[in-house]
Scaffold this active site. Structure first.
Site, mmCIF file in Angstrom:
data_model
loop_
_atom_site.group_PDB
_atom_site.id
_atom_site.type_symbol
_atom_site.label_atom_id
_atom_site.label_comp_id
_atom_site.label_asym_id
_atom_site.label_seq_id
_atom_site.Cartn_x
_atom_site.Cartn_y
_atom_site.Cartn_z
ATOM 1 N N GLN A 130 54.429 -1.244 24.399
ATOM 2 C CA GLN A 130 53.382 -2.151 24.902
ATOM 3 C C GLN A 130 51.998 -1.584 24.595
ATOM 4 O O GLN A 130 51.627 -0.537 25.135
ATOM 5 C CB GLN A 130 53.547 -2.287 26.416
ATOM 6 C CG GLN A 130 52.478 -3.089 27.119
ATOM 7 C CD GLN A 130 52.646 -3.020 28.643
ATOM 8 O OE1 GLN A 130 53.157 -2.023 29.147
ATOM 9 N NE2 GLN A 130 52.238 -4.049 29.336
ATOM 10 N N GLY A 131 51.216 -2.275 23.758
ATOM 11 C CA GLY A 131 49.880 -1.816 23.389
ATOM 12 C C GLY A 131 48.804 -2.613 24.089
ATOM 13 O O GLY A 131 48.143 -3.464 23.463
ATOM 14 N N SER A 133 46.621 -0.958 27.067
ATOM 15 C CA SER A 133 45.536 -0.063 27.499
ATOM 16 C C SER A 133 44.836 0.597 26.315
ATOM 17 O O SER A 133 45.464 0.916 25.305
ATOM 18 C CB SER A 133 46.088 1.037 28.404
ATOM 19 O OG SER A 133 46.793 0.479 29.473
ATOM 20 N N SER A 165 53.740 3.961 26.341
ATOM 21 C CA SER A 165 55.049 4.556 26.657
ATOM 22 C C SER A 165 56.026 4.285 25.520
ATOM 23 O O SER A 165 56.024 3.192 24.937
ATOM 24 C CB SER A 165 55.621 3.951 27.939
ATOM 25 O OG SER A 165 54.746 4.143 29.013
ATOM 26 N N GLU A 248 56.444 -7.527 34.123
ATOM 27 C CA GLU A 248 56.410 -6.065 34.279
ATOM 28 C C GLU A 248 56.354 -5.695 35.767
ATOM 29 O O GLU A 248 57.008 -4.766 36.215
ATOM 30 C CB GLU A 248 55.188 -5.471 33.545
ATOM 31 C CG GLU A 248 55.141 -3.947 33.649
ATOM 32 C CD GLU A 248 54.022 -3.294 32.840
ATOM 33 O OE1 GLU A 248 53.131 -4.027 32.335
ATOM 34 O OE2 GLU A 248 54.043 -2.060 32.708
ATOM 35 N N GLU A 387 44.986 -0.658 43.594
ATOM 36 C CA GLU A 387 43.709 -1.321 43.910
ATOM 37 C C GLU A 387 43.636 -2.672 43.191
ATOM 38 O O GLU A 387 43.179 -3.676 43.769
ATOM 39 C CB GLU A 387 42.521 -0.442 43.479
ATOM 40 C CG GLU A 387 42.304 0.809 44.314
ATOM 41 C CD GLU A 387 43.280 1.940 43.974
ATOM 42 O OE1 GLU A 387 43.952 1.857 42.917
ATOM 43 O OE2 GLU A 387 43.390 2.895 44.758
HETATM 44 C C1 LIG Z 1 53.440 6.222 33.502
HETATM 45 C C2 LIG Z 1 52.488 5.288 32.838
HETATM 46 C C3 LIG Z 1 52.899 4.545 31.772
HETATM 47 C C4 LIG Z 1 52.019 3.674 31.136
HETATM 48 N N1 LIG Z 1 52.461 2.958 30.052
HETATM 49 C C5 LIG Z 1 51.625 2.120 29.431
HETATM 50 C C6 LIG Z 1 52.070 1.379 28.273
HETATM 51 O O1 LIG Z 1 53.215 1.507 27.847
HETATM 52 N N2 LIG Z 1 51.202 0.556 27.662
HETATM 53 C C7 LIG Z 1 49.933 0.384 28.113
HETATM 54 O O2 LIG Z 1 49.208 -0.420 27.527
HETATM 55 N N3 LIG Z 1 49.454 1.092 29.180
HETATM 56 C C8 LIG Z 1 50.286 1.950 29.846
HETATM 57 N N4 LIG Z 1 49.823 2.672 30.934
HETATM 58 C C9 LIG Z 1 48.414 2.594 31.292
HETATM 59 C C10 LIG Z 1 48.121 1.822 32.569
HETATM 60 O O3 LIG Z 1 48.286 0.453 32.348
HETATM 61 C C11 LIG Z 1 46.677 2.182 32.995
HETATM 62 O O4 LIG Z 1 46.664 3.556 33.318
HETATM 63 C C12 LIG Z 1 46.249 1.362 34.194
HETATM 64 O O5 LIG Z 1 46.083 0.007 33.853
HETATM 65 C C13 LIG Z 1 44.912 1.897 34.782
HETATM 66 O O6 LIG Z 1 43.934 2.008 33.790
HETATM 67 P P1 LIG Z 1 43.122 3.362 33.562
HETATM 68 O O7 LIG Z 1 44.109 4.496 33.486
HETATM 69 O O8 LIG Z 1 42.217 3.161 32.408
HETATM 70 O O9 LIG Z 1 42.293 3.581 34.899
HETATM 71 P P2 LIG Z 1 40.922 2.869 35.290
HETATM 72 O O10 LIG Z 1 41.028 1.414 35.015
HETATM 73 O O11 LIG Z 1 39.801 3.633 34.655
HETATM 74 O O12 LIG Z 1 40.910 3.080 36.862
HETATM 75 C C14 LIG Z 1 40.490 4.314 37.467
HETATM 76 C C15 LIG Z 1 40.518 4.124 38.984
HETATM 77 O O13 LIG Z 1 39.560 3.103 39.365
HETATM 78 C C16 LIG Z 1 40.214 2.088 40.124
HETATM 79 N N5 LIG Z 1 39.640 0.782 39.803
HETATM 80 C C17 LIG Z 1 39.406 0.279 38.561
HETATM 81 N N6 LIG Z 1 38.906 -0.973 38.657
HETATM 82 C C18 LIG Z 1 38.861 -1.277 39.973
HETATM 83 C C19 LIG Z 1 38.446 -2.435 40.718
HETATM 84 N N7 LIG Z 1 37.986 -3.526 40.087
HETATM 85 N N8 LIG Z 1 38.533 -2.392 42.074
HETATM 86 C C20 LIG Z 1 39.003 -1.286 42.722
HETATM 87 N N9 LIG Z 1 39.393 -0.160 42.066
HETATM 88 C C21 LIG Z 1 39.329 -0.158 40.716
HETATM 89 C C22 LIG Z 1 41.658 2.152 39.713
HETATM 90 O O14 LIG Z 1 42.507 1.615 40.728
HETATM 91 C C23 LIG Z 1 41.869 3.653 39.511
HETATM 92 O O15 LIG Z 1 42.125 4.269 40.758
HETATM 93 C C24 LIG Z 1 50.677 3.551 31.587
HETATM 94 C C25 LIG Z 1 50.247 4.320 32.688
HETATM 95 C C26 LIG Z 1 51.152 5.174 33.311
HETATM 96 C C27 LIG Z 1 50.656 5.990 34.477
#
Ligand SMILES: Cc1cc2nc3c(=O)[nH]c(=O)nc-3n(C[C@H](O)[C@H](O)[C@H](O)COP(=O)(O)OP(=O)(O)OC[C@H]3O[C@@H](n4cnc5c(N)ncnc54)[C@H](O)[C@@H]3O)c2cc1C
Length: 407
Positions: A130-131, A133, A165, A248, A387
């Site tokens: 899944q692409g 993020s 992933s 998902e 969140e």
């Molecule tokens: C084990 C694992 C597997 C994953 N696999 C994939 C995958 O296969 N493909 C893929 O595309 N992605 C994948 N991800 C990525 C995942 O989708 C992102 O980590 C997730 O969407 C959060 O984005 P970020 O890490 O950029 O955090 P950010 O969006 O930068 O968030 C940082 C913090 O700010 C908070 N925050 C952000 N916006 C708000 C808001 N509007 N209100 C309140 N709080 C807020 C968040 O809750 C978090 O605590 C994976 C992540 C994990 C942990």
């Protein structure tokens, strides 16, 4: 409440039990009992081929695409029996192919896309990742910067994805890319399907603190995919992506509690082994876990009754995801508290399916609980953080004012 299943569902249960009796060795203790990780992975791959051969993958999909057209209740019974036997439901890439993309293609794919891709997902010929993020687009997914332009009969893709992933085990990726740079936010994004094995794509694994590799960075530099590999109209990929995220988050709402119940039974054994089942505070927390898993089960049944195959799950998926992921953090914290200092010295292998409940049949080793404890935190992040789920519920279910958007 005593829930009984219809006769045709129970006769399917008998079929599954017969398959398990024929395919597993007598006295099979469960995949958790295979101590070496690589051996357990080899078993999981072999077992997936058995499930495919015996017609037990994608059972709710229509027969013309290789499924059996069975109900979601049949799927619940299948998971009950596989969990009881201590065998996996598929491999890690199946989360992306079977659970997410397959269900999304049933809702949005063209007849040609369904006919081509769905049987290949079932057979394991195509393994998906899944692409979504990107380094600057996680919770705010619509801020993504990956671009795709149409060049004759092909899309040409440039950009970067992260946290992808199992990309190192996949041969296809579904991704969101901006195909109309004149439009902003959700508008102008397309949902594309792209083969990974080509010169324009580089996959760089991300090694975790544990030494294991679960996810990757994926770089696109002039990567190509056929023009027909767009799901939904070009520039209108957002609703397609939302359908996929619904699956998902909520697809396993009715089957997750079965796995969490198996894990809770192990937790009860752990408490008894350690003599902690007489401690009133531990007992209280175990009872809390039991109540949560039961509520999760009934919530799952409710979602089941609201669903037909190919229907969007809507905000119910956010409620289910928030509920199970936060439960799992508390349950695995309890396991470490029961183990005390032993819990800090990892012994035995961690769970095979890193981000979910522990492997059935696993001994109560500190390694398996520590692995589950660490991975439980990931459950509150992937598929949208807690969140983000709360924001969705606040706005779409409770009708509270939309949160202020910046930028
Ligand atoms: C084990 C694992 C597997 C994953 N696999 C994939 C995958 O296969 N493909 C893929 O595309 N992605 C994948 N991800 C990525 C995942 O989708 C992102 O980590 C997730 O969407 C959060 O984005 P970020 O890490 O950029 O955090 P950010 O969006 O930068 O968030 C940082 C913090 O700010 C908070 N925050 C952000 N916006 C708000 C808001 N509007 N209100 C309140 N709080 C807020 C968040 O809750 C978090 O605590 C994976 C992540 C994990 C942990």
């Amino acid at each position: 409440m005593d829930i009984s299943y219809p006769a045709e569902v129970e006769s399917f249960r008998a079929e599954v039990r017969a398959v398990l009796a024929e395919e597993l060795p007598p006295g099979w203790p469960g995949i958790g009992a295979i101590a070496v990780r690589e051996e357990a992975e080899r078993f999981a791959a072999r077992w997936r081929r058995v499930l495919y051969r015996r017609g037990l993958l994608g059972i709710t999909w229509p027969p013309e695409y290789g499924g059996r057209g069975l109900s979601r209740l049949h799927q619940v019974v299948l998971v009950e029996e596989l969990a009881r036997a201590g065998v996996p439901l598929g491999e890690h890439t199946d989360l992306f192919g079977l659970k997410m993309l397959g269900s999304t293609l049933l809702r949005w794919g063209t007849a040609e896309q369904r006919r081509w891709f769905l049987p290949r997902i079932l057979s394991g010929t195509d393994r998906w990742c899944q692409g979504f993020s990107e380094p600057d687009a996680g919770s705010d997914l619509a801020a993504l910067a990956t671009r795709a332009v149409l060049d004759g009969s092909q899309w040409v893709i440039d950009g970067q994805k992260i946290w992808t992933s199992v990309a190192h085990r996949a041969n296809w990726i579904f991704l969101l890319a901006r195909t109309d740079p004149r439009r902003r936010g959700h508008a102008g994004l397309s949902f594309l399907l792209c083969p990974l094995d080509q010169p324009g794509i580089e996959i760089r694994p991300i090694r975790q603190l544990t030494g294991e590799i679960d996810f990757n960075e994926v770089f696109f530099a002039g990567a190509r995919t056929a023009a027909i590999n767009v799901v939904g109209p070009p520039g209108e990929g957002w609703p397609v992506a939302m359908t996929l995220l619904g699956h998902e988050r909520g697809e396993e709402a009715a089957t997750n509690p079965i796995l969490f119940r198996a894990e809770l039974d192990r937790l009860l054994t752990l408490a008894a082994e350690r003599g902690r089942d007489r401690d009133p505070l531990i007992r209280q927390r175990l009872a809390w876990c039991y109540a949560r898993v039961e509520i999760m089960r009934y919530l799952g049944y409710r979602i089941l009754t609201q669903l037909g195959s190919g229907t969007d799950l809507g905000p119910a998926a956010s409620a289910a995801k928030l509920y199970w992921s936060e439960y799992h953090v508390a349950a695995t914290e309890l396991a470490l508290d029961i183990q005390g200092l032993d819990g800090l010295v990892p012994q035995g292998r961690g769970p095979l399916r890193a981000v979910r409940t522990d492997d059935p049949g696993a001994p109560n080793s500190s390694g398996s609980w520590l692995g589950a404890f660490c991975n439980a935190r990931a459950g509150t992040i992937y598929a949208g953080t807690s969140e983000v789920q709360r924001n969705i519920l606040a706005e779409r279910v409770l009708g509270l004012p939309r949160e202020q958007r910046h930028g």
